[in-house]
Design a protein around this motif. Structure first.
Motif, PDB file in Angstrom:
ATOM      1  N   THR A  72       0.810  -1.224   0.000  1.00 35.61           N
ATOM      2  CA  THR A  72       0.000   0.000   0.000  1.00 35.61           C
ATOM      3  C   THR A  72       0.842   1.273   0.000  1.00 35.61           C
ATOM      4  OG1 THR A  72      -0.168  -0.117   2.405  1.00 35.61           O
ATOM      5  CG2 THR A  72      -1.977  -1.108   1.121  1.00 35.61           C
ATOM      6  N   ALA A  73       2.160   1.143  -0.024  1.00 34.14           N
ATOM      7  CA  ALA A  73       3.029   2.324  -0.061  1.00 34.14           C
ATOM      8  C   ALA A  73       3.001   2.938  -1.456  1.00 34.14           C
ATOM      9  CB  ALA A  73       4.466   1.927   0.291  1.00 34.14           C
ATOM     10  N   PRO A  74       3.186   4.257  -1.541  1.00 37.77           N
ATOM     11  CA  PRO A  74       3.354   4.858  -2.862  1.00 37.77           C
ATOM     12  C   PRO A  74       4.612   4.266  -3.500  1.00 37.77           C
ATOM     13  CG  PRO A  74       3.069   6.553  -1.183  1.00 37.77           C
ATOM     14  CD  PRO A  74       3.240   5.251  -0.472  1.00 37.77           C
ATOM     15  N   HIS A  75       4.517   3.851  -4.718  1.00 34.16           N
ATOM     16  CA  HIS A  75       5.656   3.196  -5.376  1.00 34.16           C
ATOM     17  C   HIS A  75       6.399   4.196  -6.237  1.00 34.16           C
ATOM     18  CE1 HIS A  75       4.493  -0.563  -3.692  1.00 34.16           C
ATOM     19  NE2 HIS A  75       3.302  -0.489  -4.235  1.00 34.16           N
TER      20      HIS A  75
ATOM     21  N   GLU B  31      -1.975  12.808   1.502  1.00 34.09           N
ATOM     22  CA  GLU B  31      -2.978  11.914   0.932  1.00 34.09           C
ATOM     23  C   GLU B  31      -2.773  10.557   1.572  1.00 34.09           C
ATOM     24  OE1 GLU B  31      -1.746  12.019  -3.107  1.00 34.09           O
ATOM     25  OE2 GLU B  31      -2.781  13.889  -3.534  1.00 34.09           O
ATOM     26  N   VAL B  32      -3.868   9.875   1.878  1.00 31.54           N
ATOM     27  CA  VAL B  32      -3.788   8.555   2.487  1.00 31.54           C
ATOM     28  C   VAL B  32      -4.877   7.680   1.886  1.00 31.54           C
ATOM     29  CG1 VAL B  32      -5.244   9.230   4.464  1.00 31.54           C
ATOM     30  CG2 VAL B  32      -3.674   7.283   4.682  1.00 31.54           C
ATOM     31  N   ARG B  33      -4.574   6.419   1.740  1.00 33.39           N
ATOM     32  CA  ARG B  33      -5.584   5.474   1.243  1.00 33.39           C
ATOM     33  C   ARG B  33      -6.760   5.435   2.207  1.00 33.39           C
ATOM     34  NH1 ARG B  33      -4.218   1.696  -2.610  1.00 33.39           N
ATOM     35  NH2 ARG B  33      -2.080   1.853  -3.378  1.00 33.39           N
ATOM     36  N   ALA B  34      -7.964   5.480   1.663  1.00 32.11           N
ATOM     37  CA  ALA B  34      -9.169   5.462   2.503  1.00 32.11           C
ATOM     38  C   ALA B  34      -9.252   4.185   3.331  1.00 32.11           C
ATOM     39  CB  ALA B  34     -10.410   5.616   1.631  1.00 32.11           C
ATOM     40  N   ALA B  35      -8.672   3.095   2.849  1.00 35.95           N
ATOM     41  CA  ALA B  35      -8.700   1.822   3.574  1.00 35.95           C
ATOM     42  C   ALA B  35      -7.640   1.728   4.671  1.00 35.95           C
ATOM     43  CB  ALA B  35      -8.523   0.662   2.592  1.00 35.95           C
ATOM     44  N   SER B  36      -6.747   2.689   4.763  1.00 37.98           N
ATOM     45  CA  SER B  36      -5.659   2.655   5.751  1.00 37.98           C
ATOM     46  C   SER B  36      -6.131   3.237   7.081  1.00 37.98           C
ATOM     47  CB  SER B  36      -4.441   3.426   5.222  1.00 37.98           C
ATOM     48  OG  SER B  36      -3.908   2.799   4.097  1.00 37.98           O
TER      49      SER B  36
ATOM     50  N   ILE C  56      -4.913   6.577   9.159  1.00 42.61           N
ATOM     51  CA  ILE C  56      -5.868   7.675   9.334  1.00 42.61           C
ATOM     52  C   ILE C  56      -6.016   8.019  10.814  1.00 42.61           C
ATOM     53  CG2 ILE C  56      -8.293   8.347   9.065  1.00 42.61           C
ATOM     54  CD1 ILE C  56      -8.219   6.573   6.450  1.00 42.61           C
ATOM     55  N   ALA C  57      -6.080   7.008  11.668  1.00 47.80           N
ATOM     56  CA  ALA C  57      -6.175   7.245  13.114  1.00 47.80           C
ATOM     57  C   ALA C  57      -4.922   7.954  13.628  1.00 47.80           C
ATOM     58  CB  ALA C  57      -6.396   5.934  13.850  1.00 47.80           C
TER      59      ALA C  57
ATOM     60  N   ASP D 177      -3.453  -0.631  -7.625  1.00 44.04           N
ATOM     61  CA  ASP D 177      -2.648  -1.772  -7.129  1.00 44.04           C
ATOM     62  C   ASP D 177      -2.395  -1.725  -5.631  1.00 44.04           C
ATOM     63  OD1 ASP D 177      -2.480  -2.824  -9.723  1.00 44.04           O
ATOM     64  OD2 ASP D 177      -0.777  -1.546 -10.171  1.00 44.04           O
ATOM     65  N   PRO D 178      -3.372  -1.830  -4.787  1.00 47.06           N
ATOM     66  CA  PRO D 178      -4.795  -2.018  -5.042  1.00 47.06           C
ATOM     67  C   PRO D 178      -5.516  -0.674  -5.199  1.00 47.06           C
ATOM     68  CG  PRO D 178      -4.378  -2.247  -2.705  1.00 47.06           C
ATOM     69  CD  PRO D 178      -3.033  -2.025  -3.373  1.00 47.06           C
ATOM     70  N   GLU D 179      -6.640  -0.726  -5.908  1.00 47.31           N
ATOM     71  CA  GLU D 179      -7.422   0.493  -6.134  1.00 47.31           C
ATOM     72  C   GLU D 179      -8.039   0.968  -4.823  1.00 47.31           C
ATOM     73  OE1 GLU D 179     -11.453   1.652  -8.383  1.00 47.31           O
ATOM     74  OE2 GLU D 179      -9.878   0.857  -9.692  1.00 47.31           O
ATOM     75  N   ASP D 180      -8.022   2.295  -4.639  1.00 47.49           N
ATOM     76  CA  ASP D 180      -8.586   2.881  -3.428  1.00 47.49           C
ATOM     77  C   ASP D 180      -8.750   4.380  -3.641  1.00 47.49           C
ATOM     78  OD1 ASP D 180      -9.504   3.150  -0.821  1.00 47.49           O
ATOM     79  OD2 ASP D 180      -7.622   2.566   0.133  1.00 47.49           O
ATOM     80  N   ASP D 181      -9.624   4.990  -2.852  1.00 48.12           N
ATOM     81  CA  ASP D 181      -9.763   6.439  -2.842  1.00 48.12           C
ATOM     82  C   ASP D 181      -8.623   7.038  -2.022  1.00 48.12           C
ATOM     83  OD1 ASP D 181     -12.149   6.046  -4.157  1.00 48.12           O
ATOM     84  OD2 ASP D 181     -13.419   6.709  -2.489  1.00 48.12           O
ATOM     85  N   ALA D 182      -8.306   8.284  -2.299  1.00 49.69           N
ATOM     86  CA  ALA D 182      -7.354   9.036  -1.482  1.00 49.69           C
ATOM     87  C   ALA D 182      -8.129  10.016  -0.620  1.00 49.69           C
ATOM     88  CB  ALA D 182      -6.367   9.793  -2.362  1.00 49.69           C
TER      89      ALA D 182
END
Length: 185
Positions: A34-37, A143-148, A152-153, A172-177
């Protein structure tokens, strides 16, 4: 009555990254789905920016963004890293520094899976925020993945507040920011 064993937190050392850290930084980033590549050359450029003194406000050179690349070491190995970006310092009228557009960015925070939930992410964020303040930033965005949810906390605990959302931003994987902001004043 038995008590669960309490695992001590690893001794963590934070410091600016060195060229010798680049291979480990890239390896940790690649091991974190999930890290920015970023490309290895992007990390090398961030390191070079962090090691270059910014031009003086009165310099004829165009101002460039500045970066910090901070690493965390625990138990003798890389446990995480973070990258911060500060905008170029732009002289205002009369040669004074303009603070109106000094919004910095927490570009990436990556912590090794084995050392998560031990305060390393918080320590890295705190170090980048201190660097941003030293760069005279008035705010920091990220910016952070909505699933993270864990990240987020952490950001909420540091004072970041929601500032927007970019649907389907990540792959990879798809997610909102989620866009978050922290005012430093």
């Amino acid at each position: 009555m038995t008590h669960p064993k309490i695992q001590p937190r690893p001794e963590v050392q934070l410091r600016p990254a060195l060229a010798a850290d680049l291979d480990a930084i890239v390896a940790l980033e690649r091991a974190t789905p999930t890290a920015p590549h970023w490309s290895p050359s992007a990390y090398a450029a961030a390191l070079a920016s962090a090691q270059t003194a910014p031009p003086q406000i009165s310099s004829p050179q165009p101002a460039a963004p500045r970066r910090c690349l901070i690493v965390a070491h625990a138990a003798g190995s890389l446990a995480g890293f973070a990258v911060g970006l500060a905008p170029p310092r732009v002289p205002a009228a009369g040669g004074l520094q303009s603070l109106s557009a000094q919004v910095a960015e927490l570009e990436t925070v990556v912590v090794a899976a084995a050392t998560r939930r031990a305060g390393i992410g918080r320590a890295l964020c705190t170090a980048v925020l201190a660097w941003c303040r030293a760069q005279e930033a008035t705010a920091v965005v990220l910016e952070v993945r909505a699933a993270s949810t864990g990240a987020i906390a952490l950001y909420a605990a540091l004072g970041f507040i929601p500032a927007g959302r970019r649907p389907h931003y990540y792959r990879d994987p798809e997610d909102d920011a989620l866009l978050l902001r922290l005012d430093l004043n």
